[in-house]
Design a protein around this motif. Structure first.
Motif, short mmCIF file in Angstrom:
data_model
loop_
_atom_site.label_atom_id
_atom_site.label_comp_id
_atom_site.label_asym_id
_atom_site.label_seq_id
_atom_site.Cartn_x
_atom_site.Cartn_y
_atom_site.Cartn_z
N TYR A 82 -35.32 11.28 22.26
CA TYR A 82 -34.46 10.11 22.00
C TYR A 82 -35.13 9.20 20.99
CZ TYR A 82 -31.77 5.83 22.81
OH TYR A 82 -30.99 4.71 22.66
N ASP A 83 -34.36 8.78 20.00
CA ASP A 83 -34.85 7.84 18.99
C ASP A 83 -34.12 6.52 19.16
OD1 ASP A 83 -36.31 7.16 16.47
OD2 ASP A 83 -34.26 6.97 15.71
N GLU A 84 -34.85 5.46 19.51
CA GLU A 84 -34.22 4.18 19.81
C GLU A 84 -33.60 3.53 18.59
OE1 GLU A 84 -36.66 1.45 21.97
OE2 GLU A 84 -37.39 2.96 23.37
N ILE A 85 -34.12 3.79 17.40
CA ILE A 85 -33.58 3.16 16.20
C ILE A 85 -32.22 3.73 15.83
CG2 ILE A 85 -33.94 2.80 13.72
CD1 ILE A 85 -36.94 2.71 14.29
N SER A 86 -32.13 5.05 15.78
CA SER A 86 -30.87 5.69 15.41
C SER A 86 -29.93 5.90 16.59
CB SER A 86 -31.16 7.05 14.78
OG SER A 86 -31.75 7.92 15.74
N ARG A 87 -30.49 5.88 17.81
CA ARG A 87 -29.78 6.17 19.05
C ARG A 87 -29.32 7.63 19.10
NH1 ARG A 87 -25.27 1.73 19.72
NH2 ARG A 87 -24.94 2.87 21.67
N ILE A 88 -30.08 8.49 18.43
CA ILE A 88 -29.83 9.93 18.46
C ILE A 88 -30.53 10.53 19.68
CG2 ILE A 88 -30.30 12.13 17.31
CD1 ILE A 88 -28.15 10.56 15.89
N LEU A 89 -29.82 11.37 20.40
CA LEU A 89 -30.35 12.06 21.57
C LEU A 89 -30.15 13.56 21.36
CD1 LEU A 89 -31.51 12.00 24.46
CD2 LEU A 89 -29.17 11.66 25.30
N LYS A 90 -31.24 14.33 21.30
CA LYS A 90 -31.11 15.74 20.97
C LYS A 90 -32.03 16.59 21.83
CE LYS A 90 -34.36 15.21 17.11
NZ LYS A 90 -34.53 15.30 15.65
N VAL A 91 -31.64 17.85 21.97
CA VAL A 91 -32.47 18.84 22.67
C VAL A 91 -32.47 20.11 21.83
CG1 VAL A 91 -32.08 17.92 24.97
CG2 VAL A 91 -30.53 19.65 24.07
N GLY A 92 -33.61 20.80 21.80
CA GLY A 92 -33.71 22.02 21.03
C GLY A 92 -33.71 21.75 19.55
N LYS A 93 -33.85 22.80 18.77
CA LYS A 93 -33.86 22.68 17.32
C LYS A 93 -33.08 23.82 16.70
CE LYS A 93 -38.40 20.43 17.05
NZ LYS A 93 -39.77 20.51 16.50
N THR A 94 -32.45 23.53 15.58
CA THR A 94 -31.79 24.60 14.85
C THR A 94 -32.84 25.36 14.05
OG1 THR A 94 -31.39 23.25 12.89
CG2 THR A 94 -29.71 23.21 14.61
N GLU A 95 -32.55 26.62 13.74
CA GLU A 95 -33.47 27.44 12.97
C GLU A 95 -33.09 27.47 11.49
OE1 GLU A 95 -33.43 31.25 14.78
OE2 GLU A 95 -34.37 30.57 16.65
N GLU A 96 -32.05 26.77 11.13
CA GLU A 96 -31.56 26.78 9.76
C GLU A 96 -32.55 26.09 8.82
OE1 GLU A 96 -27.36 25.68 7.51
OE2 GLU A 96 -27.94 24.64 9.33
N ASP A 97 -32.85 26.74 7.69
CA ASP A 97 -33.71 26.12 6.69
C ASP A 97 -32.96 24.96 6.03
OD1 ASP A 97 -35.73 27.93 7.15
OD2 ASP A 97 -34.98 29.33 5.64
N ARG A 98 -33.67 23.91 5.70
CA ARG A 98 -33.04 22.78 5.02
C ARG A 98 -32.92 23.05 3.53
NH1 ARG A 98 -36.20 17.84 8.18
NH2 ARG A 98 -35.26 18.25 10.23
#
Length: 236
Positions: A82-98
């Protein structure tokens, strides 16, 4: 309901009713997984949706989450971030290259929460992000010192409150699309972002498109589509 359409989602059952119908077919249709809008959801419903998406896909991503919601999710999925600044809540990660380059600019430090919602969403969807914050028009020399960096982007997201003038100025400096995000930052006559919204909608700079007040997520979604097209990577 058409059975083919019905098979594109599955419901989460509370015992008395379906509280969510998750869209299994969205990635095939649009190239993006469903994103969870956390605001207003009960803890039971929110954790149920996250758990189901995490089990099915290996990751889940949500916007506008609260600390209470994040704490509840960590009881179910301890690895949740959880990121308090953006209020983003996430679990896991994608494997896609940026890929590519999306530049996200803020007029002031007070706009960074919306900027980070946009930046982290764009990164989640597979884009490289360049952050340039606190370059508002009240000290326009700050903006001009980053012109070359901004011009290298495939798309620019400009986040500004007060009168929202930064989007027009950036729009006059670059050859790529500019997505303007008005924020609710400002004094009383700013009407919680309405003043910035109207300024951006009335921009005389070409190539400026405007999303809703504080809608960093929406700006990032569109910026990612533009970035993919620029990189020749539109998902099939």
């Amino acid at each position: 309901m058409n059975k083919d359409l019905q098979n594109t989602f599955h419901g989460l059952d509370s015992g008395d009713y379906y509280y969510a119908r998750l869209d299994d077919d969205r990635y095939a249709r649009q190239g993006f997984r469903e994103v969870i809008y956390c605001e207003g959801k009960s803890l039971k419903h929110l954790t149920g949706i996250y758990q189901d998406m995490y089990d099915r896909y290996g990751y889940a991503f949500g916007t506008r989450a609260t600390k209470e919601q994040a704490a509840a999710l960590r009881q179910v999925i301890p690895s949740a971030e959880y990121d308090e600044i953006s209020r983003i809540l996430k679990v896991g990660k994608t494997e896609e290259d940026r890929i590519g380059n999306i530049c996200i600019c803020s007029a002031g430090t007070a706009d960074i929460g919306v900027c980070e919602e946009a930046a982290q969403t764009a990164e989640y969807f597979g884009g490289n992000v360049t952050r340039i914050y606190d370059i508002g028009v009240s000290g326009i020399n700050r903006l001009l010192s980053y012109t070359d960096t901004i011009r290298r982007a495939n798309c620019v997201v400009v986040v500004a409150g007060m009168e929202g003038a930064l989007a027009s100025v950036v729009g006059g400096l670059v050859r790529v699309p500019v997505i303007a995000v008005p924020t609710s930052v400002g004094y009383g006559a700013g009407f919680e972002g309405l003043s910035a919204l109207l300024t951006m909608i009335n921009s005389c700079a070409n190539g400026v498109t405007v999303v809703n007040i504080d809608n960093g997520y929406g700006a990032a979604y569109t910026a990612t589509q533009i970035n993919r097209l620029a990189c020749g990577r539109l998902e099939k």
